[in-house]
Design an enzyme around this catalytic site. Sequence first.
Site, mmCIF file in Angstrom:
data_model
loop_
_atom_site.group_PDB
_atom_site.id
_atom_site.type_symbol
_atom_site.label_atom_id
_atom_site.label_comp_id
_atom_site.label_asym_id
_atom_site.label_seq_id
_atom_site.Cartn_x
_atom_site.Cartn_y
_atom_site.Cartn_z
ATOM 1 N N LYS A 79 46.563 40.753 38.363
ATOM 2 C CA LYS A 79 45.650 41.620 39.104
ATOM 3 C C LYS A 79 46.092 43.074 38.930
ATOM 4 C CE LYS A 79 43.654 42.131 43.762
ATOM 5 N NZ LYS A 79 43.617 41.571 45.129
ATOM 6 N N SER A 154 39.002 40.101 46.882
ATOM 7 C CA SER A 154 39.097 41.171 45.909
ATOM 8 C C SER A 154 39.638 40.732 44.551
ATOM 9 C CB SER A 154 39.986 42.289 46.455
ATOM 10 O OG SER A 154 41.315 41.826 46.610
ATOM 11 N N SER A 178 41.568 37.325 49.821
ATOM 12 C CA SER A 178 41.322 37.838 48.466
ATOM 13 C C SER A 178 41.838 36.972 47.329
ATOM 14 C CB SER A 178 41.899 39.247 48.317
ATOM 15 O OG SER A 178 41.056 40.186 48.942
#
Lengths: 486, 103
Positions: A79, A154, A178
């Site tokens: 990420k 997210s 997330s």
Amino acid sequence: MSELTRLSATEARQLLDSKAITSVELTEAHLERIAEVDERVHGYLHVMTDVAREQAQRADNAIQSGQAAGLTGIPVALKDILCTVDAPTTAASHILENYVSPYDATVVKKLREQNAVFLGKANTDEFAMGSSTENSAFGTTRNPWDLNRVPGGSSGGSAATVAAHEAMLSLGSDTGGSIRQPAGFCGVVGLKPTYGRVSRFGLIAFASSLDQIGPFSRTVHDAALMLNTVAGHDPRDSTSINTEVPDYTASLGYDLTGKRIGIAREYTIEGLEAGVSAAFDAAVKVLRDLGAELVDVSLPHTEYALATYYITAPAEASANLARFDGIKYGNRKEEATLQETYLRTRGEGFGPEVKRRIMLGTYALSSGYYDAYYVKAQKVRTLIKRDFDQAFEKVDAIVAPTSPTVAFPIGSRTDDPYQMYLADVFTIPANMAGIPGISIPGGLSDGLPVGLQLLGKAFDEATLLSIAHAYEQATDWHAREPARLS
Amino acid sequence: MSLSLEDVNHVASLARLGLTDAEKETLREQLSSILGHIEVLSQLDTDAISPTAQVIEVDNVMRDDSASPSLTQDQVTQIAPRSEKGFIAVPSVLGGPDEGGSA
């Protein structure tokens, strides 16, 4: 699609160790897959082609000399909120566009030490604030199951790249869901470990009392493999706890006899889609057939978790994001004075959702409102945590849907921030209580994945993984592929 | 819960966020609406409840006071938006219209 990208990390580990395949072959197959589909999926903000090739070569050398560890030679995505020295770390924000960190996050360092292969940096909502990846400053990631729908967020890029076979494993972060919510939307496994289980050093902070790093994978065994690598105490993160890290792959079960699994009536809410509800009921039946005893539990403060979260998380974010001022690093919009430079740098550098949360958090912490909002939320947080403490006196784990809906169409919730926040209503309580949670593929609704969530006791990821594994082995949802992407 | 434009200006100033007039109006509406949803917490009597700031029990963590290498000057100035002669260069701190902090 090359068969090599269909392998699980666990299968690849065996083939690498037996010299049936090389990491270079595995890595090239994934780079080809990225070239083939990522223009449509947009799971990556930055593909680390050269780094990956070099790491793959090094991994093959390590394997040749008998030095293979759990993730040696395995291609992973990170990420883009995890700091890396050899690729930009942007947090999907203009304010950090082109920023390259002078140090690696501890989880990145641990992967590097095992000679894992970094395919690239995965898309996210800006500063991990969002539930759809639509808040990325660099374009929305698309759900591999239906390119007109969001992948969740997210960590949408981390979920989508694994679902689209553009990465074997990935790392994301989970502050209010997330990891679990995008895992559910994309039909993969996503694990949020206990608060304190994994070092956050080098994770760009969003809400420090809630943030936790965890794995995405296509099988439960693979998630255990990744957790083995990243878990543990780190002197650079004083909130990481110094307790033993078990071998999470050792305790994966097939049978649930003797396991007590709670169902909380508070998770049956208005707004729960019929398809999700049906998949959940079917999943509960599978758990029962595997020998688990299903027990009713009550988490009476569940309905207050969302409001508690939307004070706590923005308050902490407003403090954490004060560091992005255009002075020491990141982008600066220079004006004649420092004050004007701050205003313009932050005003132009942050996107709408980040501004909204900074404003909300600053308001909740401001003089005159601190007690009414921030302290109030902290007190309700105590009640939420107490609910779980009491429930876990009776059960080993709690089962719930990951989200009230399947992946929603791109653009359908962007006008009303609160509608977007509702996507996390089932995942937020675990962060408030600091407990671990996992989302695993738990069915399909109109051809779209439904996530099954398991919540566990603090530092008892082993039990969660064991139950998740038994369910996975008894079903074939994890083996389904997003057909439309092909 | 309804915020005024004055509230928005005050909070934006505390947060050092430069906002356009259109952004301020949008935020005024959206924050008012979100705070309205948050009102639900007032239903709970929490007078006797102690707050939870974070969930793990940790004591102060100490380490030996020993020197070890940190980032080099080059590494630090390399990532700065502007640097001069090994220093980070910044605009004038004093003398601006907003001298002394928040408006």
